[in-house]
Motif scaffolding. Sequence first.
Motif, PDB file in Angstrom:
ATOM      1  N   ASN A 103      46.052  22.336 -22.729  1.00  0.00           N
ATOM      2  CA  ASN A 103      46.391  20.919 -22.546  1.00  0.00           C
ATOM      3  C   ASN A 103      46.568  20.518 -21.083  1.00  0.00           C
ATOM      4  O   ASN A 103      47.351  19.628 -20.767  1.00  0.00           O
ATOM      5  CB  ASN A 103      47.651  20.560 -23.352  1.00  0.00           C
ATOM      6  N   GLU A 104      45.813  21.143 -20.202  1.00  0.00           N
ATOM      7  CA  GLU A 104      45.907  20.810 -18.773  1.00  0.00           C
ATOM      8  C   GLU A 104      45.078  19.579 -18.406  1.00  0.00           C
ATOM      9  O   GLU A 104      45.333  18.931 -17.392  1.00  0.00           O
ATOM     10  CB  GLU A 104      45.452  21.997 -17.911  1.00  0.00           C
ATOM     11  N   LEU A 105      44.049  19.272 -19.199  1.00  0.00           N
ATOM     12  CA  LEU A 105      43.159  18.158 -18.905  1.00  0.00           C
ATOM     13  C   LEU A 105      43.430  17.051 -19.920  1.00  0.00           C
ATOM     14  O   LEU A 105      43.102  17.172 -21.101  1.00  0.00           O
ATOM     15  CB  LEU A 105      41.696  18.622 -18.955  1.00  0.00           C
ATOM     16  N   THR A 106      44.042  15.970 -19.469  1.00  0.00           N
ATOM     17  CA  THR A 106      44.517  14.903 -20.346  1.00  0.00           C
ATOM     18  C   THR A 106      43.482  13.792 -20.500  1.00  0.00           C
ATOM     19  O   THR A 106      42.430  13.792 -19.839  1.00  0.00           O
ATOM     20  CB  THR A 106      45.805  14.294 -19.783  1.00  0.00           C
ATOM     21  N   GLY A 107      43.822  12.817 -21.335  1.00  0.00           N
ATOM     22  CA  GLY A 107      42.967  11.650 -21.474  1.00  0.00           C
ATOM     23  C   GLY A 107      42.777  10.923 -20.159  1.00  0.00           C
ATOM     24  O   GLY A 107      41.671  10.462 -19.836  1.00  0.00           O
ATOM     25  N   ALA A 131      41.290  13.695 -24.613  1.00  0.00           N
ATOM     26  CA  ALA A 131      40.244  14.016 -23.637  1.00  0.00           C
ATOM     27  C   ALA A 131      38.945  14.389 -24.334  1.00  0.00           C
ATOM     28  O   ALA A 131      37.863  13.929 -23.948  1.00  0.00           O
ATOM     29  CB  ALA A 131      40.709  15.148 -22.721  1.00  0.00           C
ATOM     30  N   VAL A 132      39.030  15.214 -25.378  1.00  0.00           N
ATOM     31  CA  VAL A 132      37.835  15.621 -26.115  1.00  0.00           C
ATOM     32  C   VAL A 132      37.151  14.401 -26.728  1.00  0.00           C
ATOM     33  O   VAL A 132      35.919  14.253 -26.663  1.00  0.00           O
ATOM     34  CB  VAL A 132      38.196  16.651 -27.206  1.00  0.00           C
ATOM     35  N   HIS A 180      33.292  12.984 -25.936  1.00  0.00           N
ATOM     36  CA  HIS A 180      32.286  12.759 -26.970  1.00  0.00           C
ATOM     37  C   HIS A 180      31.780  11.315 -26.940  1.00  0.00           C
ATOM     38  O   HIS A 180      30.568  11.070 -27.030  1.00  0.00           O
ATOM     39  CB  HIS A 180      32.868  13.086 -28.343  1.00  0.00           C
ATOM     40  N   GLU A 181      32.700  10.365 -26.814  1.00  0.00           N
ATOM     41  CA  GLU A 181      32.310   8.952 -26.803  1.00  0.00           C
ATOM     42  C   GLU A 181      31.427   8.619 -25.609  1.00  0.00           C
ATOM     43  O   GLU A 181      30.550   7.751 -25.697  1.00  0.00           O
ATOM     44  CB  GLU A 181      33.557   8.064 -26.804  1.00  0.00           C
ATOM     45  N   GLY A 236      31.808  21.955 -24.226  1.00  0.00           N
ATOM     46  CA  GLY A 236      31.856  23.285 -24.816  1.00  0.00           C
ATOM     47  C   GLY A 236      33.291  23.694 -25.086  1.00  0.00           C
ATOM     48  O   GLY A 236      34.041  23.949 -24.137  1.00  0.00           O
ATOM     49  N   PRO A 237      33.720  23.757 -26.356  1.00  0.00           N
ATOM     50  CA  PRO A 237      35.109  24.113 -26.671  1.00  0.00           C
ATOM     51  C   PRO A 237      35.402  25.575 -26.374  1.00  0.00           C
ATOM     52  O   PRO A 237      34.512  26.436 -26.439  1.00  0.00           O
ATOM     53  CB  PRO A 237      35.207  23.828 -28.178  1.00  0.00           C
TER      54      PRO A 237
END
Length: 446
Positions: free
Chosen positions: A323-327, A353-354, A358-359, A365-366
């Motif tokens: 969870n280091e990379l947020t929205g 963020a994911v 996608h949008e 790449g998960p």
Amino acid sequence: MIDEKLQPILNDVLRRNAGETEFLQAVQEVLESLGRVIAKHPEYADNALIERICEPERQIIFRVPWVDDDNRVRINRGFRVQFNSALGPYKGGLRFHPSVNVGIVKFLGFEQIFKNALTGLPIGGGKGGSDFNPRGRSDGEIMRFCQSFMTELYRHLGEYTDVPAGDIGVGSREVGYLFGQYKRLTNRYEAAVMTGKGLVYGGSRARTEATGYGAAYFVERMLATRAGSFDGKRVVVSGSGNVAIYTIEKIREFGGKVIACSDSGGFVVDEEGIDLDLVKEIKQVRRGRISEYAELRPKARYQDQGSVWNVPCDIAMPSATQNELTGKDAKALIANGVVAVGEGANMPCTPEAVRLFHEAGVLFGPGKAANAGGVATSALEMQQNASRDSWTFEQTETRLAAIMHDIHDRCAATAEEYGRPGDYVLGANVAGFIRVAEAMKALGVI
């Protein structure tokens, strides 16, 4: 959204694991992918199969007493979650970090089930660790802690039972102390009981590099689906530990320029390209802070405020922690033109963020697919130990590259089969789930 048939399962997981935020996040992400599977294969909803996958087979929590250099007794808590052994012995690392608790270990173990399944190798999923912090501790203190930790854990391990490796805070030094104590307690040189060992006592060449190299191989394959590559691209890699260092190394081989990396204190930006030898000296030899990089490279800048994800780049490789990379970070990356994101760490991107990636049509790449190279090479180490063999670096890396390409292709094909072409999250979750589910069905209700 969760399929209505799966909502009661999620509700039960939420009720039984209250407060375990990361674990619940990981379960929800997988269940969100399974609606299409249940619609096509309703038999997977029988015999509480999904519920069993969400419940660990065994959870071990224990006290770890040790003596520091001032002769004071210290107490930490140890964990091992043996999550699923349908495909083989439990396999997953040990993490030594103050943030470790049972919820973190369960999240990591749950992710490990599907990651290990994607490798195609016969390994189940598990994870462990302790809230011990090795930072600032002497070698003697770390050795005494590791020996105490293994004195309890050893009774739950075995090359056909549970095979730990390293993770955050557990490198070759810690693995050596842990394996030495296991050997002392059991009076057996059972080399395949731990992976990530030193080369002189049964380790595998390329294991140190495997997670970072594997992530780069996966993203390179992902970029190729749009006629792209790392060549000439600006890349930001978070972290500066083992995964980040070898991600940077392989990206450079692929022709990319890594311009920023970080640690828990802040991040450095070097527009000329990160000097990897200097990062290795600071982090692997001195065990220092990334701020020292800017002191030694006058054209680089160090920031202890803000986010590394504000640095404009073509490709982002989050390789530090969950969870280091947020929205907010995702919006900044998208605004700056990012085309691909590859998770080198476990679940480093938040759900928001994911969704935003996608949008925006960003290749994503998960972690359970992109960072599977580490555990894949650990399984190759087990194979070498079992056959009393030792492969060259080139042999091992060739196998690693083939495994990562196969994982990519299987995720891509599965996503297309289930109506979401290019959705690597769905592809990874579904492909991993089906392999585990088929094994569990064959073994009966256990």
